[in-house]
Design a protein around this motif. Structure first.
Motif, PDB file in Angstrom:
ATOM      1  N   THR A  64       1.445  -1.305   0.258  1.00 47.46           N
ATOM      2  CA  THR A  64       0.294  -0.174   0.368  1.00 47.46           C
ATOM      3  C   THR A  64       1.216   1.318  -0.068  1.00 47.46           C
ATOM      4  O   THR A  64       0.364   2.266  -0.338  1.00 47.46           O
ATOM      5  CB  THR A  64      -0.909  -0.015   1.085  1.00 47.46           C
ATOM      6  OG1 THR A  64      -0.369   0.138   2.561  1.00 47.46           O
ATOM      7  CG2 THR A  64      -1.658  -1.287   1.073  1.00 47.46           C
ATOM      8  N   HIS A  65       2.049   1.265   0.604  1.00 44.69           N
ATOM      9  CA  HIS A  65       2.719   2.558   0.664  1.00 44.69           C
ATOM     10  C   HIS A  65       4.358   1.729   1.063  1.00 44.69           C
ATOM     11  O   HIS A  65       4.863   0.963   1.417  1.00 44.69           O
ATOM     12  CB  HIS A  65       2.660   3.590   1.079  1.00 44.69           C
ATOM     13  CG  HIS A  65       1.970   3.654   2.927  1.00 44.69           C
ATOM     14  ND1 HIS A  65       1.896   2.259   3.762  1.00 44.69           N
ATOM     15  CD2 HIS A  65       2.740   3.867   3.863  1.00 44.69           C
ATOM     16  CE1 HIS A  65       1.140   2.663   4.280  1.00 44.69           C
ATOM     17  NE2 HIS A  65       2.451   3.347   4.817  1.00 44.69           N
ATOM     18  N   THR A  66       5.564   2.742   0.902  1.00 43.74           N
ATOM     19  CA  THR A  66       6.741   2.603   0.904  1.00 43.74           C
ATOM     20  C   THR A  66       7.676   2.928   2.728  1.00 43.74           C
ATOM     21  O   THR A  66       8.467   3.014   2.699  1.00 43.74           O
ATOM     22  CB  THR A  66       7.606   3.510   0.275  1.00 43.74           C
ATOM     23  OG1 THR A  66       7.179   4.483  -0.009  1.00 43.74           O
ATOM     24  CG2 THR A  66       7.228   2.527  -1.326  1.00 43.74           C
ATOM     25  N   HIS A  67       5.797   2.946   3.356  1.00 42.97           N
ATOM     26  CA  HIS A  67       7.397   2.907   4.574  1.00 42.97           C
ATOM     27  C   HIS A  67       7.090   2.126   5.102  1.00 42.97           C
ATOM     28  O   HIS A  67       6.269   0.746   4.857  1.00 42.97           O
ATOM     29  CB  HIS A  67       5.980   3.975   5.448  1.00 42.97           C
ATOM     30  CG  HIS A  67       5.639   5.022   5.546  1.00 42.97           C
ATOM     31  ND1 HIS A  67       4.201   5.497   5.978  1.00 42.97           N
ATOM     32  CD2 HIS A  67       6.362   6.309   5.337  1.00 42.97           C
ATOM     33  CE1 HIS A  67       4.234   6.473   6.056  1.00 42.97           C
ATOM     34  NE2 HIS A  67       5.484   7.249   5.031  1.00 42.97           N
ATOM     35  N   LEU A  68       7.936   1.949   6.149  1.00 45.14           N
ATOM     36  CA  LEU A  68       9.275   0.434   6.108  1.00 45.14           C
ATOM     37  C   LEU A  68       8.278  -0.454   7.025  1.00 45.14           C
ATOM     38  O   LEU A  68       8.660  -1.772   6.375  1.00 45.14           O
ATOM     39  CB  LEU A  68      10.818   0.361   6.760  1.00 45.14           C
ATOM     40  CG  LEU A  68      11.366  -0.949   6.652  1.00 45.14           C
ATOM     41  CD1 LEU A  68      13.161  -0.029   6.728  1.00 45.14           C
ATOM     42  CD2 LEU A  68      11.378  -0.973   8.038  1.00 45.14           C
ATOM     43  N   LYS A 142      -5.371   9.399   3.191  1.00 43.84           N
ATOM     44  CA  LYS A 142      -4.872  10.270   3.655  1.00 43.84           C
ATOM     45  C   LYS A 142      -3.550  10.500   4.167  1.00 43.84           C
ATOM     46  O   LYS A 142      -4.148  10.345   5.469  1.00 43.84           O
ATOM     47  CB  LYS A 142      -5.395  11.911   3.592  1.00 43.84           C
ATOM     48  CG  LYS A 142      -4.788  12.765   3.922  1.00 43.84           C
ATOM     49  CD  LYS A 142      -5.760  13.983   4.724  1.00 43.84           C
ATOM     50  CE  LYS A 142      -4.604  15.852   4.840  1.00 43.84           C
ATOM     51  NZ  LYS A 142      -4.028  15.548   4.069  1.00 43.84           N
ATOM     52  N   HIS A 143      -2.381  10.196   3.922  1.00 42.19           N
ATOM     53  CA  HIS A 143      -1.259   9.837   4.450  1.00 42.19           C
ATOM     54  C   HIS A 143       0.322  10.350   3.853  1.00 42.19           C
ATOM     55  O   HIS A 143       0.231  11.219   3.259  1.00 42.19           O
ATOM     56  CB  HIS A 143      -0.661   8.373   4.133  1.00 42.19           C
ATOM     57  CG  HIS A 143       0.049   7.728   5.543  1.00 42.19           C
ATOM     58  ND1 HIS A 143      -0.393   7.307   6.593  1.00 42.19           N
ATOM     59  CD2 HIS A 143       0.686   7.151   5.225  1.00 42.19           C
ATOM     60  CE1 HIS A 143       1.121   7.268   7.476  1.00 42.19           C
ATOM     61  NE2 HIS A 143       1.323   6.629   6.761  1.00 42.19           N
ATOM     62  N   SER A 144       1.217  10.371   5.383  1.00 40.84           N
ATOM     63  CA  SER A 144       2.075  11.029   4.362  1.00 40.84           C
ATOM     64  C   SER A 144       3.208  10.534   3.396  1.00 40.84           C
ATOM     65  O   SER A 144       3.818  11.067   2.923  1.00 40.84           O
ATOM     66  CB  SER A 144       3.374  11.143   5.957  1.00 40.84           C
ATOM     67  OG  SER A 144       3.844  10.027   6.103  1.00 40.84           O
TER      68      SER A 144
HETATM   69 ZN   LIG Z   1       2.535   5.141   6.382  1.00 39.02          ZN
END
Ligand SMILES: [Zn+2]
Length: 278
Positions: A64-68, A142-144
């Motif tokens: 879903t996204h690239t936060h570790l 809505k996320h960083s």
């Molecule tokens: Zn995240």
């Protein structure tokens, strides 16, 4: 094969993941003959082995996204899925940041592993992808990581929603109005403070907008981990919706939460969305 949602980890915050207070291997959805591995954070392969999941059986990997905590083991997971590229198969569905990067984030997927896949598809909110008999529709957050997506899995008899990491917005909650089982990343507890993700009050607000048959909380920070069951109970009490806290290794059969008329809705859905499907 019995359909199920299996949690390979329930840690969410950097501290909870870093100390491995709980696992961070993501979520597995087994639906019919399909196996989806979702958000493979640190330790994904080890947790998969512990809980009897064979990555070689993956139909698709969703990031879903690239936060570790959501993606760290993606390249290793692709290698395990394809036997080092000997058996090219499986589809990657992911946020733009995974493949292309963003202004602040470098792409995570290495070219040599991308080549091992049958296909890699960037998901933007509203995109629909058919995989065998299952339809996956991405949702906005809505996320960083601004390219972060959530998604819904439309199976024949049920629909699962996954918020991924997001702040609360009414229009974010409304996207899940047709799901039977909603998986919510609740990093912060009731009264918890972190503007970039959901806390307990936000989950209450979501359940005032929509009424899934079952809400499963996961992706916890250290404060939630002090007593996730109590958090789930309090949210359940104030919303009158069924709410449970996930545990590492917990499995849920979504078929038990399917609404009647699901099949009819699915038929209607596929008629409405024939255009633009991929
Ligand atoms: Zn995240």
């Amino acid at each position: 094969m019995v359909d199920r949602i299996l949690f390979l980890g329930t840690a969410g915050s950097k501290e909870a993941v870093g100390k491995q207070l709980k696992g961070s291997g993501g979520i597995v959805i087994e639906s019919g003959m399909n196996q989806f591995m979702i958000d493979p954070g640190p330790g994904c392969l080890a947790k998969a082995r512990s809980f009897g999941i064979n990555p070689r059986a993956n139909t698709a990997i969703i990031v879903t996204h690239t936060h570790l905590g959501h993606c760290n083991d993606l390249n290793a997971l692709i290698d395990a899925t394809t036997l080092g590229g000997e058996d090219r198969h499986a589809v990657l569905l992911c946020s733009k940041s995974v493949i292309e990067g963003t202004e602040n984030l470098k792409p995570l997927l290495l070219e040599e592993y991308k080549e091992q896949l049958e296909r890699a598809i960037v998901l933007e909110p509203g995109k629909k992808v058919g995989i065998n008999e299952v339809e996956i529709v991405s949702t906005k957050t809505k996320h960083s990581d601004e390219t972060c997506i959530g998604f819904k899995v439309y199976a024949q008899n049920y629909t699962i929603g996954y918020t991924s990491d997001t702040q609360f917005l009414k229009e974010v909650a409304e996207q899940y109005n047709d799901v039977d089982v909603l998986i919510v990343n609740m990093k912060e507890p009731l009264m918890g403070k972190n503007k970039d993700c959901l806390n307990g009050e936000d989950v209450v607000k979501i359940l005032e907008v929509i009424e899934p048959k079952l809400t499963v909380l996961t992706h916890f920070g250290t404060k939630v981990l002090m007593d996730p069951i109590q958090q789930a109970r309090e949210i359940q009490r104030s919303t009158k919706c069924q709410v449970v806290a996930a545990k590492d290794g917990m499995a849920i059969n979504p078929t038990g939460f399917a609404r009647s008329m699901r099949q009819q809705k699915l038929k209607q859905f596929s008629e409405e969305t024939e255009e633009g499907s991929e």
